[in-house]
Design an enzyme around this catalytic site. Structure first.
Site, PDB file in Angstrom:
ATOM      1  N   CYS A   1       0.900  -1.116   0.048  1.00  0.00           N
ATOM      2  CA  CYS A   1      -0.046  -0.112  -0.108  1.00  0.00           C
ATOM      3  C   CYS A   1       0.787   1.294   0.045  1.00  0.00           C
ATOM      4  O   CYS A   1       1.593   1.348  -1.116  1.00  0.00           O
ATOM      5  CB  CYS A   1      -0.959  -0.074   1.178  1.00  0.00           C
ATOM      6  SG  CYS A   1      -2.400   1.225   0.762  1.00  0.00           S
TER       7      CYS A   1
ATOM      8  N   HIS B   1      -3.015  -5.351   1.768  1.00  0.00           N
ATOM      9  CA  HIS B   1      -2.395  -5.691   2.919  1.00  0.00           C
ATOM     10  C   HIS B   1      -2.098  -7.153   3.525  1.00  0.00           C
ATOM     11  O   HIS B   1      -2.990  -7.422   4.454  1.00  0.00           O
ATOM     12  CB  HIS B   1      -2.956  -4.707   4.166  1.00  0.00           C
ATOM     13  CG  HIS B   1      -2.958  -3.130   4.011  1.00  0.00           C
ATOM     14  ND1 HIS B   1      -1.639  -2.412   4.448  1.00  0.00           N
ATOM     15  CD2 HIS B   1      -3.782  -2.452   3.605  1.00  0.00           C
ATOM     16  CE1 HIS B   1      -2.115  -1.150   4.150  1.00  0.00           C
ATOM     17  NE2 HIS B   1      -3.191  -1.051   3.678  1.00  0.00           N
TER      18      HIS B   1
ATOM     19  N   GLU C   1      -0.521  -8.332   5.560  1.00  0.00           N
ATOM     20  CA  GLU C   1      -0.069  -8.248   6.934  1.00  0.00           C
ATOM     21  C   GLU C   1      -1.213  -8.050   7.792  1.00  0.00           C
ATOM     22  O   GLU C   1      -1.198  -8.402   8.948  1.00  0.00           O
ATOM     23  CB  GLU C   1       1.233  -7.203   7.185  1.00  0.00           C
ATOM     24  CG  GLU C   1       0.735  -5.792   7.046  1.00  0.00           C
ATOM     25  CD  GLU C   1       0.409  -5.101   5.698  1.00  0.00           C
ATOM     26  OE1 GLU C   1       0.583  -5.864   4.676  1.00  0.00           O
ATOM     27  OE2 GLU C   1       0.243  -3.868   5.722  1.00  0.00           O
TER      28      GLU C   1
HETATM   29  N1  GLN Z   1      -3.589   6.426   0.802  1.00  0.00           N
HETATM   30  C1  GLN Z   1      -2.235   6.249   1.611  1.00  0.00           C
HETATM   31  C2  GLN Z   1      -0.918   6.722   0.756  1.00  0.00           C
HETATM   32  O1  GLN Z   1      -1.228   7.670  -0.153  1.00  0.00           O
HETATM   33  C3  GLN Z   1      -2.025   4.642   1.412  1.00  0.00           C
HETATM   34  C4  GLN Z   1      -2.837   3.804   2.515  1.00  0.00           C
HETATM   35  C5  GLN Z   1      -2.357   2.749   3.143  1.00  0.00           C
HETATM   36  O2  GLN Z   1      -1.084   2.206   3.179  1.00  0.00           O
HETATM   37  N2  GLN Z   1      -3.408   1.758   3.578  1.00  0.00           N
HETATM   38  O3  GLN Z   1      -0.067   6.647   1.506  1.00  0.00           O
END
Ligand code: GLN
Length: 205
Positions: A86, A184, A186
């Site tokens: 992410c 994710h 994790e």
């Molecule tokens: N929207 C977040 C960002 O721009 C990422 C979100 C996440 O890691 N759950 O970093």
């Protein structure tokens, strides 16, 4: 440095911001030697690095303040295995769409990532994901997730969204020693994506 077995390799988890504890728990459950990385001297002691989910703009700013931005960028460019989820995927992308003003990434993956791509009405959702190299489906947990809008030649696409308005969007990629997912792993009890990374680390050793 690492021996021939992943058990001997030290996998760092970048612990400036985000869900680094969950990543460390997943790696430890697999028997991997795992340490938190917050300072440059800690980075020097690891064979591989996980870049967690969280908020990429905060991670960028904290990495800069901690004098970690350039060292991480360089280790990744020099071929250290890395796995980002992410926000971590955003940090590993060479190009971002909808970046914050001035936002920089460690880079390494020649991909274009769109931040917060799935829109407000789907801030958080789960989706069954077919992942190249892993049998059966896994549960993709998406939280204000990016998707990969474009990959350069040589980047392997490992997973795409298979239903809903985002069907076909790329959500997992690999190039060489670098792995990134929009979702994710994790945050689930399924350790297969971490296992996939641990075996990449073993192959790189
Ligand atoms: N929207 C977040 C960002 O721009 C990422 C979100 C996440 O890691 N759950 O970093």
């Amino acid at each position: 440095m690492a021996g021939n077995h992943a058990q001997d390799a030290t996998i760092g988890v970048l612990a400036l911001q985000g869900d680094f504890r969950e990543h460390a728990a997943a790696l430890k459950a697999l028997g991997a030697h795992t340490v938190f990385v917050r300072r440059p001297h800690e980075l020097e002691q690891v064979d591989a690095l996980v870049i967690p989910g969280g908020e990429s703009t905060a991670m960028w700013k904290l990495a800069t303040t901690a004098e970690m931005f350039e060292p991480v960028r360089k280790r990744v460019a020099d071929g250290m295995p890395a796995f980002g989820t992410c926000a971590g995927m955003i940090m590993m992308a060479d190009r971002i769409v909808d970046a914050a003003a001035g936002q920089q990434t460690f880079g390494g993956l020649p991909i274009t990532v769109r931040r917060n791509a799935f829109g407000r009405q789907t801030e958080s959702f789960e989706e069954p994901i077919a992942f190249e190299g892993i049998d059966g489906e896994l549960t993709g947990v998406f939280i204000r997730a990016p998707w990969v809008e474009e990959v350069d030649p040589g980047v392997e696409v490992l997973a795409r969204v298979a239903g809903g308005p985002a069907t076909g969007r790329i959500v997992a990629v690999r190039q060489g020693n670098l792995l990134a997912t929009s979702f994710h792993p994790e945050l689930t009890s399924d350790r297969r994506v971490h296992e996939f990374f641990v075996s990449m680390v073993r192959d790189a050793a």
